[in-house]
Design a protein around this motif. Structure first.
Motif, short mmCIF file in Angstrom:
data_model
loop_
_atom_site.label_atom_id
_atom_site.label_comp_id
_atom_site.label_asym_id
_atom_site.label_seq_id
_atom_site.Cartn_x
_atom_site.Cartn_y
_atom_site.Cartn_z
N ARG A 51 -0.67 15.14 3.41
CA ARG A 51 -0.52 13.83 2.76
C ARG A 51 -1.28 12.75 3.53
O ARG A 51 -1.93 11.88 2.92
N ASP A 54 -4.98 13.18 2.79
CA ASP A 54 -5.30 12.70 1.44
C ASP A 54 -5.31 11.18 1.39
O ASP A 54 -6.18 10.56 0.76
N ALA A 55 -4.31 10.56 2.07
CA ALA A 55 -4.22 9.09 2.06
C ALA A 55 -5.43 8.48 2.78
O ALA A 55 -6.00 7.47 2.33
N THR A 59 -8.03 6.13 0.84
CA THR A 59 -8.18 4.74 1.29
C THR A 59 -9.63 4.45 1.64
O THR A 59 -10.18 3.40 1.30
N ASN A 89 -5.70 4.42 -7.58
CA ASN A 89 -5.47 5.06 -6.29
C ASN A 89 -4.00 4.95 -5.93
O ASN A 89 -3.49 3.86 -5.67
N SER A 90 -3.32 6.12 -5.88
CA SER A 90 -1.87 6.11 -5.62
C SER A 90 -1.54 5.83 -4.16
O SER A 90 -0.37 5.59 -3.83
N TYR A 91 -2.53 5.89 -3.27
CA TYR A 91 -2.27 5.66 -1.86
C TYR A 91 -2.53 4.22 -1.43
O TYR A 91 -2.28 3.87 -0.28
N THR A 156 -1.83 0.12 2.54
CA THR A 156 -1.37 1.46 2.15
C THR A 156 -0.07 1.36 1.36
O THR A 156 0.80 0.51 1.64
N THR A 159 4.92 4.46 -0.63
CA THR A 159 5.39 5.81 -1.06
C THR A 159 4.45 6.92 -0.59
O THR A 159 4.62 8.06 -1.00
N THR A 160 3.49 6.56 0.27
CA THR A 160 2.50 7.56 0.70
C THR A 160 3.16 8.80 1.30
O THR A 160 2.74 9.93 1.04
#
Length: 518
Positions: A51, A54-55, A59, A89-91, A156, A159-160
């Motif tokens: 995770r 990926d973050a 980013t 972008n979910s991060y 950021t 919820t990352t």
């Protein structure tokens, strides 16, 4: 007394095995839980590192796309570009523009009426990336990590590191590569200390990505199985108790079997196989025609063991040939004088098909009787057939024994595997008819019609016949009316005799009628 002691010792052994099995079951259950939790903690660390990677990638990509915007910073067109990047972008929680160390606008809040002054970055990661840890800026609801690339700033998403619920009982720490900076720290929200005690330590598992300068550390305290699963523990203990008791019973049974087998080997080797002799008489006048040697196992200082126990045991464990050798040797040794004194007297010895197929037994029989070759015709080897006899080895060895002078008979003819087809595979001198047909004579059994046919067939094939199990005068008269020239044995004539009784009650002349009461 010995049996009581044996049973008492066996009961204690079963209880001990059951208790040890319970202890082993509890230890295995704890070991299984510990291994499962270690794998669980390791998987948590791996997922957290994945995770974080990926973050970091997402980013970095968001900041590069923001830097590539062709519009004037903080213009409506520029803010639209930032919003599109943020929403995709979910991060990333928000994207901002910075100028001279101040945040001028963000994708979510637009132009700020009062620009926010950023402090000095905490450290730099990679080429051109400035990092702030747990920094709160205007309009944000909670501290967040900030990442800047030239004039673009990413906040950021909180919820990352919300991992799969399966891993939420593990505490996590995301750090930079050398561990000097803690990027994210999260306590296990479902961690249950009630199931863990001081005996079992907390375990840390760390995985790192050196290329991205990131490490993920997962921490959890191991649990104690009895506290965490009390009902499961009871089930494990009960199951282990039963398994332990059954295992002990099987062990005792196996040990007893091997003990008896070892004793039988010892008994055969040390002449513990004794013989009794069942007289064989002529049906017409009850004159004595010979004896059948019946084996009895008489261990030293122990009760006698019948052939129904040790003969099958010997056959199943490849001791049949050794047993047959012992019986043949003892029978010849004990009855040699009687056989030499009366050349018409027969001595029947039981053998198995496996004995006849064993070349070592054939050599033994020939060597044993070599000094007394004249007695071989008086030695009748009765083949007790427990399986089909169609092997060329059996047929060849039968002929070898017959040419040497031995008489070969089929025992228990008409029952089991011993049947008419065997007469076409090998030459025999006689058949012994089982008591099953004798008993049928005085009943309404369909077998009553079979005996006359068997006797007629034997006469046509020139086979000698001995019929077993004569216990009454009625049976004797019925058989005498059918075949007066055959031989018989049974309790009507005599019980099985010890050697001393044979020698004591031996008639002075072979032509005398047997004077033995049943």
């Amino acid at each position: 007394m010995n049996r009581k002691i044996f049973r008492r010792v066996s009961a204690w052994k079963i209880l001990l095995w059951a208790c040890l099995s319970m202890l082993g079951g509890m230890l295995l259950a704890q070991l299984a839980l510990t291994v499962a939790e270690l794998r669980h903690i390791d998987a948590s660390s791996v997922q957290a590192l994945q995770r974080a990677e990926d973050a970091a990638r997402a980013t970095g990509q968001a900041l590069r796309r923001a830097e590539a915007s062709p519009f004037d910073h903080c213009s409506e067109a520029d803010l639209t570009v930032l919003r599109n990047i943020t929403y995709a972008n979910s991060y990333v929680a928000d994207l901002a523009r910075i100028d001279q160390g101040k945040v001028r606008c963000t994708a979510l809040w637009g132009k700020l009426a009062q620009p926010f002054q950023l402090p000095a970055p905490h450290y730099q990661a990679g080429p051109g990336f400035d990092i702030w840890l747990r920094q709160e800026i205007v309009h944000t609801h909670s501290p967040s990590n900030l990442v800047a690339l030239r004039r673009s700033l990413a906040l950021t998403a909180p919820t990352t590191f919300d991992l799969n619920r399966f891993y939420q009982d593990v505490s996590l720490r995301i750090t930079n590569g050398d561990g000097t900076r803690v990027l994210v720290e999260r306590e296990g929200i479902r961690y249950n200390p009630a199931g863990a005690i001081g005996l079992l330590p907390a375990v840390d598992v760390t995985h790192c990505n050196s290329a991205m300068a990131l490490c993920a550390q997962a921490t959890a305290r191991l649990h104690w199985y009895p506290v965490l699963y009390p009902l499961g523990l009871l089930a494990v203990l009960a199951g282990s108790f039963v398994v332990g008791a059954l295992a002990c019973l099987l062990h005792l049974r196996s040990r007893r079997h091997h003990s008896v087998l070892d004793r039988l080997r010892h008994g055969i080797a040390n002449d513990e196989i004794a013989l009794m002799y069942q007289p064989i008489v002529c049906i017409s006048d009850r004159r004595l025609k010979g004896y059948e040697a019946l084996a009895r196992w008489r261990p030293a200082d122990e009760p006698e063991i019948g052939p129904d126990i040790f003969v099958p045991l010997a056959a199943q464990n490849r001791l049949s040939s050794a047993l047959a050798k012992a019986v043949l040797a003892r029978a010849l040794r004990e009855m040699q004088d009687l056989l030499q004194a009366d050349p018409t007297l027969m001595l029947a010895v039981n053998t198995e098909v496996a004995d006849i197929e064993d070349p070592d037994f054939i050599r033994f029989a020939l060597n044993l009787t070599a000094p007394l070759a004249a007695l071989r015709p008086q030695l009748h080897l009765e083949v007790t057939e427990r399986a089909d006899i169609r092997s060329t080895t059996f047929t060849h060895n039968i002929e070898l024994l017959r040419r040497a002078g031995f008489a070969i008979w089929i025992d228990d003819f008409g029952t089991g595997s011993a049947n008419l087809s065997h007469l076409s595979y090998a030459r025999f001198d006689g058949i012994k008819i089982d008591r099953l047909f004798t008993n049928a004579l005085s009943t309404g059994s369909p077998l009553r019609q079979v005996l006359p046919n068997l006797l007629r067939l034997a006469d046509e094939l020139d086979l000698q016949v001995v019929i077993e199990g004569i216990e009454s005068e009625e049976q004797l008269q019925l058989i005498r009316s059918i075949a007066p020239d055959i031989h018989a044995q049974g309790w009507l004539f005599s019980k099985a005799l010890e050697l001393a009784e044979v020698l004591q009650q031996r008639p002075s002349s072979a032509n005398d009628e047997l004077g033995l009461a049943a």
